[in-house]
Design an enzyme around this catalytic site. Structure first.
Site, PDB file in Angstrom:
ATOM      1  N   ASN A  24      -3.247  -6.042 -17.133  1.00 27.24           N
ATOM      2  CA  ASN A  24      -2.690  -7.149 -16.659  1.00 27.24           C
ATOM      3  C   ASN A  24      -3.725  -7.614 -15.651  1.00 27.24           C
ATOM      4  O   ASN A  24      -4.529  -6.908 -15.082  1.00 27.24           O
ATOM      5  CB  ASN A  24      -1.234  -6.795 -15.816  1.00 27.24           C
ATOM      6  CG  ASN A  24      -1.598  -6.094 -14.351  1.00 27.24           C
ATOM      7  OD1 ASN A  24      -1.969  -6.813 -13.411  1.00 27.24           O
ATOM      8  ND2 ASN A  24      -1.094  -5.048 -14.459  1.00 27.24           N
ATOM      9  N   ASN A  82       1.549  -3.274  -0.327  1.00 28.01           N
ATOM     10  CA  ASN A  82       0.521  -3.165  -1.742  1.00 28.01           C
ATOM     11  C   ASN A  82      -0.798  -2.771  -1.530  1.00 28.01           C
ATOM     12  O   ASN A  82      -1.675  -3.740  -1.298  1.00 28.01           O
ATOM     13  CB  ASN A  82       0.619  -4.458  -2.430  1.00 28.01           C
ATOM     14  CG  ASN A  82       0.050  -4.464  -3.981  1.00 28.01           C
ATOM     15  OD1 ASN A  82      -0.497  -3.454  -4.314  1.00 28.01           O
ATOM     16  ND2 ASN A  82       0.148  -5.538  -4.632  1.00 28.01           N
ATOM     17  N   PHE A  83      -0.903  -1.450  -1.597  1.00 26.32           N
ATOM     18  CA  PHE A  83      -2.415  -0.890  -1.147  1.00 26.32           C
ATOM     19  C   PHE A  83      -3.039  -0.305  -2.705  1.00 26.32           C
ATOM     20  O   PHE A  83      -3.724   0.597  -2.665  1.00 26.32           O
ATOM     21  CB  PHE A  83      -2.349   0.406  -0.074  1.00 26.32           C
ATOM     22  CG  PHE A  83      -2.108  -0.314   1.163  1.00 26.32           C
ATOM     23  CD1 PHE A  83      -2.483  -1.415   1.739  1.00 26.32           C
ATOM     24  CD2 PHE A  83      -1.281   0.473   1.959  1.00 26.32           C
ATOM     25  CE1 PHE A  83      -2.180  -1.906   2.826  1.00 26.32           C
ATOM     26  CE2 PHE A  83      -1.011   0.071   3.354  1.00 26.32           C
ATOM     27  CZ  PHE A  83      -1.426  -1.207   3.825  1.00 26.32           C
ATOM     28  N   CYS A  85      -3.201  -2.909  -5.558  1.00 29.32           N
ATOM     29  CA  CYS A  85      -3.757  -3.783  -6.421  1.00 29.32           C
ATOM     30  C   CYS A  85      -4.960  -3.487  -7.128  1.00 29.32           C
ATOM     31  O   CYS A  85      -6.061  -3.274  -6.304  1.00 29.32           O
ATOM     32  CB  CYS A  85      -3.550  -5.263  -5.770  1.00 29.32           C
ATOM     33  SG  CYS A  85      -4.226  -6.390  -7.025  1.00 29.32           S
ATOM     34  N   ASN A 150       0.380   2.447  -8.729  1.00 29.38           N
ATOM     35  CA  ASN A 150       0.269   1.199  -9.359  1.00 29.38           C
ATOM     36  C   ASN A 150      -0.786   1.301 -10.596  1.00 29.38           C
ATOM     37  O   ASN A 150      -0.982   2.274 -11.127  1.00 29.38           O
ATOM     38  CB  ASN A 150      -0.594   0.334  -8.340  1.00 29.38           C
ATOM     39  CG  ASN A 150      -0.505  -1.026  -8.362  1.00 29.38           C
ATOM     40  OD1 ASN A 150      -0.477  -1.723  -9.179  1.00 29.38           O
ATOM     41  ND2 ASN A 150      -0.339  -1.739  -7.124  1.00 29.38           N
ATOM     42  N   THR A 151      -1.126   0.091 -11.179  1.00 29.97           N
ATOM     43  CA  THR A 151      -1.972   0.300 -12.338  1.00 29.97           C
ATOM     44  C   THR A 151      -3.253   0.741 -12.256  1.00 29.97           C
ATOM     45  O   THR A 151      -3.755   0.762 -11.226  1.00 29.97           O
ATOM     46  CB  THR A 151      -1.773  -1.251 -12.941  1.00 29.97           C
ATOM     47  OG1 THR A 151      -2.403  -1.966 -12.140  1.00 29.97           O
ATOM     48  CG2 THR A 151      -0.507  -1.534 -13.343  1.00 29.97           C
TER      49      THR A 151
END
Length: 235
Positions: A24, A82-83, A85, A150-151
């Site tokens: 993504n 959100n740390f 991304c 996360n990704t």
């Protein structure tokens, strides 16, 4: 805008039945904060007994304090910082650029804890050498929970005719974040590491598509789980 690139990835069934993973590329939204706040308030009004979690990513102390106040006023029951991304945005001090620096994380979490009236969840990036270091930083800063993973930073492929990484828009491209069932073994490994050192709630993320996936995360210490790719894929 979000661009999900599933072609050229190993294991993808183009008939729509199976998905191994996807890359993504999520750019900063062009939707206004006001629009998001309106929708949060409406969702909470429509579903007052359900938990509403706001995912936040800004830069300065003033921005964090202002945003936290606004989403709390909109009715959010918890905050997820959100740390993780994967697109970094190191020039803005956001995303995985913060998640990879425990001391910077502690400072930022401290700004949030000054004004937070609801539980604070810190979302961790897997793009580090030792996942326990940011987890311990979150613990020391007073966070109420962590979520992971996360990704994973990735490149979907290369257009060998134009010699441009995919997906290409004109002659420009970018790396992205790899997610879906393919990252589940990595997520389970990192979850197990964090569970040994983080005594507070842990929300597990990464390739959870069926009930046994959720059970495996819980067996390794996850107290809640999150599902994203499976919802996008299956509806």
């Amino acid at each position: 805008p979000i661009v999900n690139v599933s072609s050229r990835l190993a294991g993808v069934d183009h008939g729509g039945r199976k998905l191994a993973g996807l890359n993504n590329i999520e750019l900063i939204t062009d939707r206004t904060l006001e629009a998001n706040l309106r929708e949060m308030a409406q969702v909470k009004k429509n579903h007052p007994k359900h938990v509403l979690v706001a995912s936040l990513m800004v830069s300065t102390r003033e921005e964090w304090r202002e945003l936290v106040q606004k989403v709390q006023d909109a009715g959010c029951d918890a905050l997820e910082l959100n740390f993780g991304c994967p697109h970094g945005m190191c020039e803005r001090g956001m995303g995985s650029a913060v998640g990879a620096e425990p001391e910077v994380m502690k400072t930022t979490i401290g700004w949030v804890m000054e004004v937070a009236r609801v539980p604070v969840i810190v979302k961790l990036t897997p793009n580090v050498g030792d996942i326990t270091e940011p987890a311990l930083a979150a613990l020391e800063a007073g966070a109420n929970a962590v979520s992971l993973i996360n990704t994973i930073k990735s490149v979907a492929g290369v257009d060998l005719d134009r010699m441009v990484p995919l997906p290409a828009v004109g002659k420009s491209s970018s790396d992205g974040g790899y997610g879906g069932p393919a990252v589940k073994p990595i997520a389970l490994h990192m979850l197990g590491q964090v569970a040994r050192v983080f005594p507070k709630p842990i929300s597990g993320i990464g390739g959870i598509a069926e009930w046994h996936d959720a059970a495996e995360f819980m067996a390794l210490g996850s107290t809640t789980v999150q599902v994203c790719t499976a919802v996008m894929h299956y509806g």
